[in-house]
Design a protein around this motif. Structure first.
Motif, PDB file in Angstrom:
ATOM      1  N   VAL A 278       0.940  -1.418  -0.147  1.00  9.60           N
ATOM      2  CA  VAL A 278       0.098   0.118   0.016  1.00  9.60           C
ATOM      3  C   VAL A 278       0.942   1.078  -0.114  1.00  9.60           C
ATOM      4  CG1 VAL A 278      -1.731   1.120   1.310  1.00  9.60           C
ATOM      5  CG2 VAL A 278      -1.911  -1.139   1.280  1.00  9.60           C
ATOM      6  N   LEU A 279       2.003   1.211   0.822  1.00  9.08           N
ATOM      7  CA  LEU A 279       2.681   2.455   0.937  1.00  9.08           C
ATOM      8  C   LEU A 279       3.637   2.594  -0.502  1.00  9.08           C
ATOM      9  CD1 LEU A 279       4.014   2.210   4.398  1.00  9.08           C
ATOM     10  CD2 LEU A 279       2.351   3.718   3.743  1.00  9.08           C
ATOM     11  N   LEU A 280       4.124   1.341  -0.951  1.00  9.60           N
ATOM     12  CA  LEU A 280       4.870   1.609  -2.254  1.00  9.60           C
ATOM     13  C   LEU A 280       3.801   2.105  -3.555  1.00  9.60           C
ATOM     14  CD1 LEU A 280       7.292   0.654  -3.903  1.00  9.60           C
ATOM     15  CD2 LEU A 280       5.951  -1.586  -4.436  1.00  9.60           C
ATOM     16  N   LEU A 281       2.669   1.954  -3.177  1.00 14.43           N
ATOM     17  CA  LEU A 281       1.639   2.573  -4.165  1.00 14.43           C
ATOM     18  C   LEU A 281       1.676   4.058  -4.081  1.00 14.43           C
ATOM     19  CD1 LEU A 281      -0.456   2.090  -6.621  1.00 14.43           C
ATOM     20  CD2 LEU A 281      -2.159   2.052  -4.723  1.00 14.43           C
ATOM     21  N   LEU A 282       1.621   4.597  -3.026  1.00 18.19           N
ATOM     22  CA  LEU A 282       1.811   5.650  -2.668  1.00 18.19           C
ATOM     23  C   LEU A 282       3.077   6.505  -2.979  1.00 18.19           C
ATOM     24  CD1 LEU A 282      -0.525   5.921   0.701  1.00 18.19           C
ATOM     25  CD2 LEU A 282      -1.107   6.276  -1.849  1.00 18.19           C
ATOM     26  N   PHE A 283       4.004   5.717  -2.500  1.00 16.47           N
ATOM     27  CA  PHE A 283       5.512   6.093  -2.887  1.00 16.47           C
ATOM     28  C   PHE A 283       5.739   6.389  -4.489  1.00 16.47           C
ATOM     29  CE2 PHE A 283       9.882   4.759  -4.157  1.00 16.47           C
ATOM     30  CZ  PHE A 283      10.407   5.520  -3.295  1.00 16.47           C
ATOM     31  N   ASN A 284       4.919   5.491  -5.328  1.00 21.23           N
ATOM     32  CA  ASN A 284       5.319   5.650  -6.614  1.00 21.23           C
ATOM     33  C   ASN A 284       4.597   7.089  -7.108  1.00 21.23           C
ATOM     34  OD1 ASN A 284       6.687   3.425  -6.731  1.00 21.23           O
ATOM     35  ND2 ASN A 284       4.930   2.354  -7.089  1.00 21.23           N
ATOM     36  N   ALA A 301       0.977  21.941  -2.325  1.00 18.39           N
ATOM     37  CA  ALA A 301       0.606  21.186  -1.068  1.00 18.39           C
ATOM     38  C   ALA A 301       0.771  19.595  -1.299  1.00 18.39           C
ATOM     39  CB  ALA A 301      -0.912  21.572  -0.889  1.00 18.39           C
ATOM     40  N   LEU A 302       0.419  19.195  -2.665  1.00 17.21           N
ATOM     41  CA  LEU A 302       0.434  17.891  -3.173  1.00 17.21           C
ATOM     42  C   LEU A 302       1.681  17.341  -2.830  1.00 17.21           C
ATOM     43  CD1 LEU A 302      -2.154  17.542  -5.878  1.00 17.21           C
ATOM     44  CD2 LEU A 302      -2.362  16.677  -3.556  1.00 17.21           C
ATOM     45  N   GLY A 303       2.672  18.365  -3.295  1.00 17.18           N
ATOM     46  CA  GLY A 303       4.176  17.903  -3.486  1.00 17.18           C
ATOM     47  C   GLY A 303       4.478  17.854  -1.867  1.00 17.18           C
ATOM     48  N   GLY A 304       4.043  18.549  -0.849  1.00 13.44           N
ATOM     49  CA  GLY A 304       4.604  18.454   0.300  1.00 13.44           C
ATOM     50  C   GLY A 304       4.129  17.136   1.109  1.00 13.44           C
ATOM     51  N   VAL A 305       2.740  16.830   0.650  1.00 17.48           N
ATOM     52  CA  VAL A 305       2.098  15.572   0.995  1.00 17.48           C
ATOM     53  C   VAL A 305       2.833  14.454   0.664  1.00 17.48           C
ATOM     54  CG1 VAL A 305      -0.099  14.166   0.777  1.00 17.48           C
ATOM     55  CG2 VAL A 305      -0.342  16.331   1.309  1.00 17.48           C
ATOM     56  N   TYR A 306       3.443  14.545  -0.555  1.00 21.85           N
ATOM     57  CA  TYR A 306       4.165  13.395  -1.109  1.00 21.85           C
ATOM     58  C   TYR A 306       5.575  13.054  -0.376  1.00 21.85           C
ATOM     59  CZ  TYR A 306       7.269  10.570  -4.276  1.00 21.85           C
ATOM     60  OH  TYR A 306       7.574   9.525  -4.576  1.00 21.85           O
ATOM     61  N   ILE A 307       6.101  14.278   0.061  1.00 22.07           N
ATOM     62  CA  ILE A 307       7.277  14.036   0.765  1.00 22.07           C
ATOM     63  C   ILE A 307       6.888  13.179   2.175  1.00 22.07           C
ATOM     64  CG2 ILE A 307       9.090  15.326   2.108  1.00 22.07           C
ATOM     65  CD1 ILE A 307       9.487  15.369  -0.724  1.00 22.07           C
ATOM     66  N   GLY A 308       5.701  13.528   2.653  1.00 23.95           N
ATOM     67  CA  GLY A 308       5.607  12.714   3.758  1.00 23.95           C
ATOM     68  C   GLY A 308       4.854  11.260   3.458  1.00 23.95           C
ATOM     69  N   LEU A 309       4.700  11.085   2.377  1.00 27.69           N
ATOM     70  CA  LEU A 309       4.504   9.551   1.728  1.00 27.69           C
ATOM     71  C   LEU A 309       5.672   9.092   1.718  1.00 27.69           C
ATOM     72  CD1 LEU A 309       1.217  10.276  -0.353  1.00 27.69           C
ATOM     73  CD2 LEU A 309       1.173   9.280   1.955  1.00 27.69           C
ATOM     74  N   MET A 310       6.548   9.631   0.954  1.00 22.16           N
ATOM     75  CA  MET A 310       7.988   9.285   0.795  1.00 22.16           C
ATOM     76  C   MET A 310       8.581   8.480   2.075  1.00 22.16           C
ATOM     77  SD  MET A 310      11.187  10.795  -1.168  1.00 22.16           S
ATOM     78  CE  MET A 310      10.567  10.841  -2.818  1.00 22.16           C
ATOM     79  N   ALA A 311       8.813   9.636   2.766  1.00 22.53           N
ATOM     80  CA  ALA A 311       9.444   9.139   4.297  1.00 22.53           C
ATOM     81  C   ALA A 311       8.871   8.134   5.096  1.00 22.53           C
ATOM     82  CB  ALA A 311       9.236  10.633   4.930  1.00 22.53           C
ATOM     83  N   THR A 312       7.238   8.079   4.839  1.00 28.54           N
ATOM     84  CA  THR A 312       6.322   6.997   5.670  1.00 28.54           C
ATOM     85  C   THR A 312       7.110   5.809   5.003  1.00 28.54           C
ATOM     86  OG1 THR A 312       4.675   8.426   5.841  1.00 28.54           O
ATOM     87  CG2 THR A 312       4.102   6.144   5.970  1.00 28.54           C
ATOM     88  N   PHE A 313       7.133   5.508   3.572  1.00 29.71           N
ATOM     89  CA  PHE A 313       7.547   4.429   3.118  1.00 29.71           C
ATOM     90  C   PHE A 313       8.895   3.848   3.368  1.00 29.71           C
ATOM     91  CE2 PHE A 313       9.645   2.084  -0.463  1.00 29.71           C
ATOM     92  CZ  PHE A 313       8.864   0.922  -0.400  1.00 29.71           C
ATOM     93  N   ILE A 314       9.669   4.756   3.468  1.00 30.18           N
ATOM     94  CA  ILE A 314      11.201   4.343   3.875  1.00 30.18           C
ATOM     95  C   ILE A 314      11.411   4.093   5.330  1.00 30.18           C
ATOM     96  CG2 ILE A 314      13.525   5.551   4.071  1.00 30.18           C
ATOM     97  CD1 ILE A 314      12.570   5.078   1.054  1.00 30.18           C
ATOM     98  N   MET A 462      16.754   4.157  -7.512  1.00 28.51           N
ATOM     99  CA  MET A 462      16.231   3.922  -6.343  1.00 28.51           C
ATOM    100  C   MET A 462      14.507   3.356  -6.372  1.00 28.51           C
ATOM    101  SD  MET A 462      18.358   4.598  -4.322  1.00 28.51           S
ATOM    102  CE  MET A 462      17.763   4.430  -2.765  1.00 28.51           C
ATOM    103  N   TYR A 463      13.894   4.045  -7.441  1.00 29.18           N
ATOM    104  CA  TYR A 463      12.619   3.787  -7.614  1.00 29.18           C
ATOM    105  C   TYR A 463      12.274   2.280  -8.057  1.00 29.18           C
ATOM    106  CZ  TYR A 463      10.181   8.232  -6.398  1.00 29.18           C
ATOM    107  OH  TYR A 463       9.688   9.071  -5.718  1.00 29.18           O
ATOM    108  N   SER A 464      13.192   1.932  -9.099  1.00 30.89           N
ATOM    109  CA  SER A 464      13.049   0.264  -9.622  1.00 30.89           C
ATOM    110  C   SER A 464      13.574  -0.745  -8.421  1.00 30.89           C
ATOM    111  CB  SER A 464      13.992   0.336 -10.850  1.00 30.89           C
ATOM    112  OG  SER A 464      15.298   0.584 -10.406  1.00 30.89           O
ATOM    113  N   LEU A 465      14.515  -0.143  -7.610  1.00 34.16           N
ATOM    114  CA  LEU A 465      15.063  -0.985  -6.682  1.00 34.16           C
ATOM    115  C   LEU A 465      13.988  -1.246  -5.450  1.00 34.16           C
ATOM    116  CD1 LEU A 465      17.262  -2.878  -5.200  1.00 34.16           C
ATOM    117  CD2 LEU A 465      17.819  -0.478  -4.010  1.00 34.16           C
ATOM    118  N   TYR A 466      13.264  -0.223  -5.131  1.00 42.30           N
ATOM    119  CA  TYR A 466      12.248  -0.441  -3.901  1.00 42.30           C
ATOM    120  C   TYR A 466      11.290  -1.311  -4.701  1.00 42.30           C
ATOM    121  CZ  TYR A 466      14.526   2.591  -1.152  1.00 42.30           C
ATOM    122  OH  TYR A 466      15.528   3.226   0.105  1.00 42.30           O
TER     123      TYR A 466
END
Length: 517
Positions: A278-284, A301-314, A462-466
């Motif tokens: 689920v988090l990978l889907l949002l990370f993409n 604002a969406l760009g800021g939200v994405y940073i939070g989602l990226m950090a959450t996945f990692i 990085m994206y292909s590895l994850y």
């Protein structure tokens, strides 16, 4: 290996075996290698405008002015960044190291019309001219290192969205000469020494933006397939076809299989992998189109939200690794009984790990938000100008990564006796995990995960590895049951197919038919 009280998974099938390890490993390595090749030949991330270059700054001039024009801009350029470096003043020996504070007034005008010479002189209140940055005067620290011809590069302004077609940029250097005399110890014989200022206007290559969007949506689509591809009809003559069985084996979605089993037999790893998918889907970044083309506050604002989602996945991925290694270390083997520990006991055991990674998440998100907030309020803001704060943030990041690295390696060392006993399929998973762990630490410390990377290789690597890593986990840990619905807790009662502790969870061909999922 999985607990015998849980449902069997694909990797435990006797038919997976060495052939499955070989094919999965080759598939992972080949796919990752192809992706790296694509990234290496991908488009350049940044475009450097070389037409705006030199400005002569004289000692006798009260203010030295520079102006540059950018035309045919679009949202696909993503950002606009003006940087500058100064050439060592004439008359100051190159062996001299010196620095001084320089006042620079920066202004930006913008319009959705093509540039003409009257544009900068048009009244702001008369559309279509907009004053994006009004001659904001800031003090920049200019530093010339010893034996260096040029100063360290400074940032004059940066914007994180492109809303106009044309930009006209101004930079005024105030009272340059006396500062050079005082800081540079110029030769006494030089009456009117001078220097060059070299400017770089940098923005994202639109070809890279298209490249990034296409690959992110590719990852999103494949992740959805991995998660939800429907169960194929197994009746009739098709079920006897090896081709049909192979496609069914690969493409039946992880959640499709997981929801077809009782939740009581979902294993520790399977629950984690469900969260990671689920988090990978949002990370993409499925909303990248709106982040780029919505140039108002909503896009930012969406760009800021994405940073939070990226950090959450990692952070969740890093937590997953620690928890699985801790279970391996403390239980003696991955096959030892986890069922005896209730949910509350599991939470207590891993609570500190969650708090540590939660603190790391807060650090990443707040640091990024701090920088973006200041850049929005003041486009001339540069994080490096924070001095001690910037150094402190860098040191804090290093401390977090070092602590995590030591923690991970300590658990790995304490689990060596168990890891050595792993059958080849599980050893393959551990090797892939260790490789992804190393890449994550390197990527975080080198800022390869920054929303706008320095090279297409950083992004695609990085994206292909994850994606490949989580897809592989979903593949090998997909629930496995026989046509009769036999789960692993029933294997002990099978004649001749009982499973002993420490052995690979496998049964005869009659127990698991054709690895059907």
């Amino acid at each position: 290996m999985e607990n015998q009280s849980y449902g069997a998974v694909r990797i435990e099938s006797a038919k997976f075996g060495k052939r499955g390890v070989l094919l999965t490993s080759i598939g992972f390595a080949l796919s990752f290698g192809i992706m790296l090749l694509i990234g290496g030949y991908g488009p350049e991330v940044f475009t450097y405008n070389s037409k705006m270059s030199h400005l002569r700054i004289n000692r006798t001039s009260q203010t030295s002015k520079w102006r540059g024009v950018l035309q045919s801009m679009s949202p696909e350029n993503q950002l606009l960044w003006l940087a500058c470096k100064l050439k060592r003043p004439e008359g100051i020996d190159q062996s001299v190291e010196f620095s001084f504070d320089q006042e620079i007034a920066t202004g930006v005008w913008a319009s959705n019309q093509a540039y003409n010479t009257s544009l900068p002189h048009t009244e702001v209140n008369n559309p279509p001219v907009h004053e994006v940055l009004y001659e904001d005067t800031t003090t920049k620290h200019i530093h010339f290192a010893k034996d260096s011809l040029y100063s360290d590069k400074i940032t004059l302004f940066n914007f994180h969205s492109i809303s106009y077609l044309t930009y006209v940029v101004f930079a005024d250097f105030v009272s340059m000469g006396p500062l050079i005399d005082t800081a540079g110890h110029a030769d006494e014989g030089v009456v009117d020494h001078s220097m060059d200022a070299e400017f770089e206007v940098i923005f994202v290559n639109p070809w890279y933006t298209q490249f990034e969007m296409k690959w992110k949506y590719f990852f999103v689509i494949v992740t959805l397939i991995v998660m939800f591809f429907p169960k194929l009809n197994r009746g009739g003559t098709c079920s006897k076809s090896r081709v049909f069985t192979s496609f069914s084996l690969v493409f039946e979605g992880y959640f499709t299989k997981l929801c077809g089993t009782n939740t009581n037999v979902w294993s520790f790893q399977q629950k984690w992998i469900a969260v990671l998918l689920v988090l990978l889907l949002l990370f993409n970044d499925p909303l990248i189109y709106y982040e780029i083309y919505n140039t108002n506050a909503g896009g930012e604002a969406l760009g800021g939200v994405y940073i939070g989602l990226m950090a959450t996945f990692i952070c969740v991925l890093m937590l997953f690794w620690l928890c699985v290694l801790d279970e391996t270390r403390s239980q003696g083997s991955l096959q030892a009984s986890r069922g005896a520990r209730g949910k509350s006991g599991m939470v207590r055991k891993h609570l500190f790990k969650g708090l540590f990674l939660g603190a790391f998440w807060i650090f990443i998100v707040t640091t990024y938000s701090w920088i973006r907030m200041h850049q929005k309020d003041d486009p001339t803001y540069e994080a490096a100008d924070e001095g001690d704060r910037y150094v402190g943030a860098t040191v804090t990041l290093a401390i977090f990564l070092v602590i995590y690295m030591v923690w991970f390696l300590a658990y790995t060392f304490l689990s060596l006796s168990q890891l050595k006993q792993l059958p080849p399929p599980f050893m393959m998973v551990f090797v892939l995990t260790f490789f992804t762990f190393i890449a994550t630490l390197v990527g975080l410390f080198t800022a390869a995960m920054y929303p706008v990377p320095s090279a297409a290789l950083d992004f695609i690597g990085m994206y292909s590895l994850y994606n490949l890593y989580v897809w592989t986990l979903a593949f090998v840990y997909a629930p496995l049951q026989s046509g009769a619905g036999v789960y692993s807790q029933d294997f002990d009662s099978m004649d001749g197919d009982s499973v002993s502790d420490g052995s690979m969870m496998g049964a005869g061909e009659d127990a698991i038919d054709d690895m059907q999922l």
